[in-house]
Design a protein around this motif. Structure first.
Motif, PDB file in Angstrom:
ATOM      1  N   PRO A  58       1.292   7.605  -8.217  1.00  0.00           N
ATOM      2  CA  PRO A  58       0.153   6.912  -8.845  1.00  0.00           C
ATOM      3  C   PRO A  58      -0.411   5.785  -7.974  1.00  0.00           C
ATOM      4  N   THR A  59       0.429   5.047  -7.304  1.00  0.00           N
ATOM      5  CA  THR A  59      -0.030   3.982  -6.416  1.00  0.00           C
ATOM      6  C   THR A  59      -0.818   4.558  -5.246  1.00  0.00           C
ATOM      7  N   LYS A  61      -2.424   7.379  -5.202  1.00  0.00           N
ATOM      8  CA  LYS A  61      -3.684   7.904  -5.731  1.00  0.00           C
ATOM      9  C   LYS A  61      -4.701   6.786  -5.915  1.00  0.00           C
ATOM     10  N   ARG A  62      -4.263   5.626  -6.438  1.00  0.00           N
ATOM     11  CA  ARG A  62      -5.158   4.472  -6.608  1.00  0.00           C
ATOM     12  C   ARG A  62      -5.653   3.958  -5.263  1.00  0.00           C
ATOM     13  N   GLN A  63      -4.745   3.904  -4.283  1.00  0.00           N
ATOM     14  CA  GLN A  63      -5.137   3.400  -2.972  1.00  0.00           C
ATOM     15  C   GLN A  63      -6.130   4.324  -2.283  1.00  0.00           C
ATOM     16  N   SER A  65      -8.199   6.421  -3.753  1.00  0.00           N
ATOM     17  CA  SER A  65      -9.475   6.476  -4.469  1.00  0.00           C
ATOM     18  C   SER A  65     -10.273   5.187  -4.312  1.00  0.00           C
ATOM     19  N   THR A  67      -9.654   2.216  -5.826  1.00  0.00           N
ATOM     20  CA  THR A  67      -9.648   1.313  -6.979  1.00  0.00           C
ATOM     21  C   THR A  67      -8.607   0.217  -6.857  1.00  0.00           C
ATOM     22  N   ASP A  68      -7.736   0.297  -5.883  1.00  0.00           N
ATOM     23  CA  ASP A  68      -6.706  -0.715  -5.682  1.00  0.00           C
ATOM     24  C   ASP A  68      -7.224  -1.779  -4.711  1.00  0.00           C
ATOM     25  N   VAL A  71      -6.378  -1.692  -0.445  1.00  0.00           N
ATOM     26  CA  VAL A  71      -6.730  -0.443   0.224  1.00  0.00           C
ATOM     27  C   VAL A  71      -6.410  -0.514   1.713  1.00  0.00           C
TER      28      VAL A  71
END
Length: 156
Positions: A58-59, A61-63, A65, A67-68, A71
């Motif tokens: 999940p981390t 995937k956020r990075q 995309s 949204t984190d 990045v």
């Protein structure tokens, strides 16, 4: 990212251990043989690596995309190398222990790990020397486990 790569490395190592252990001979009179403990260790590495990698998906995937907020910090080479250092040192022990001996290899491994953790040089030398000799004598003299003596064959 570091934990994901470390998990994948442990999964690979576990698969290698399981493959090698499956080639060990079986004993007709026993339900288990010499492959039991390596298989348990390899299975533990495989499952632990899978859990470690899965918790990082999940981390990642956020990075990826965007949204984190972190990045730019997806891949830190030094962190990955420090994480893989224990595996490299185990491989060093496997290849060098017959020539150098268990005590010297253990001292080198502890010294390197302590330096990576920014321990002072005199303390790292002292602790790695005393700890490796203690471990060597406990295993070889009291538990009667034959350890490679290597260059330090004069203790015999």
């Amino acid at each position: 990212m570091r934990d994901l790569l470390l998990g994948l490395a442990f999964m690979l190592l576990g698969a290698v251990v399981l493959t090698v252990a499956s080639q060990y001979p079986t004993m007709a009179s026993l339900q288990y043989g010499p492959s039991l403990f390596p298989s348990l260790i390899g299975g533990g590495f495989l499952i632990g690596g899978l859990v470690l990698s899965a918790t990082q998906l999940p981390t990642l995937k956020r990075q990826l995309s965007g949204t984190d907020a972190n990045v730019g910090n997806i891949f830190d080479l030094r962190s990955v190398l420090v994480s893989l250092l224990p595996i490299a040192l185990i491989i060093f022990y496997i290849f060098a222990s017959e020539f150098l001996g268990a005590a010297l290899c253990l001292a080198i491994i502890m010294f390197v790990l302590m330096l990576v953790r920014k321990t002072s040089l005199p303390l790292a030398l002292l602790v790695s020397f005393v700890a490796s000799l203690t471990i060597y004598f406990l295993f070889s003299r009291y538990l009667l486990i034959p350890l490679p003596e290597g260059l330090l064959n004069f203790w015999g």
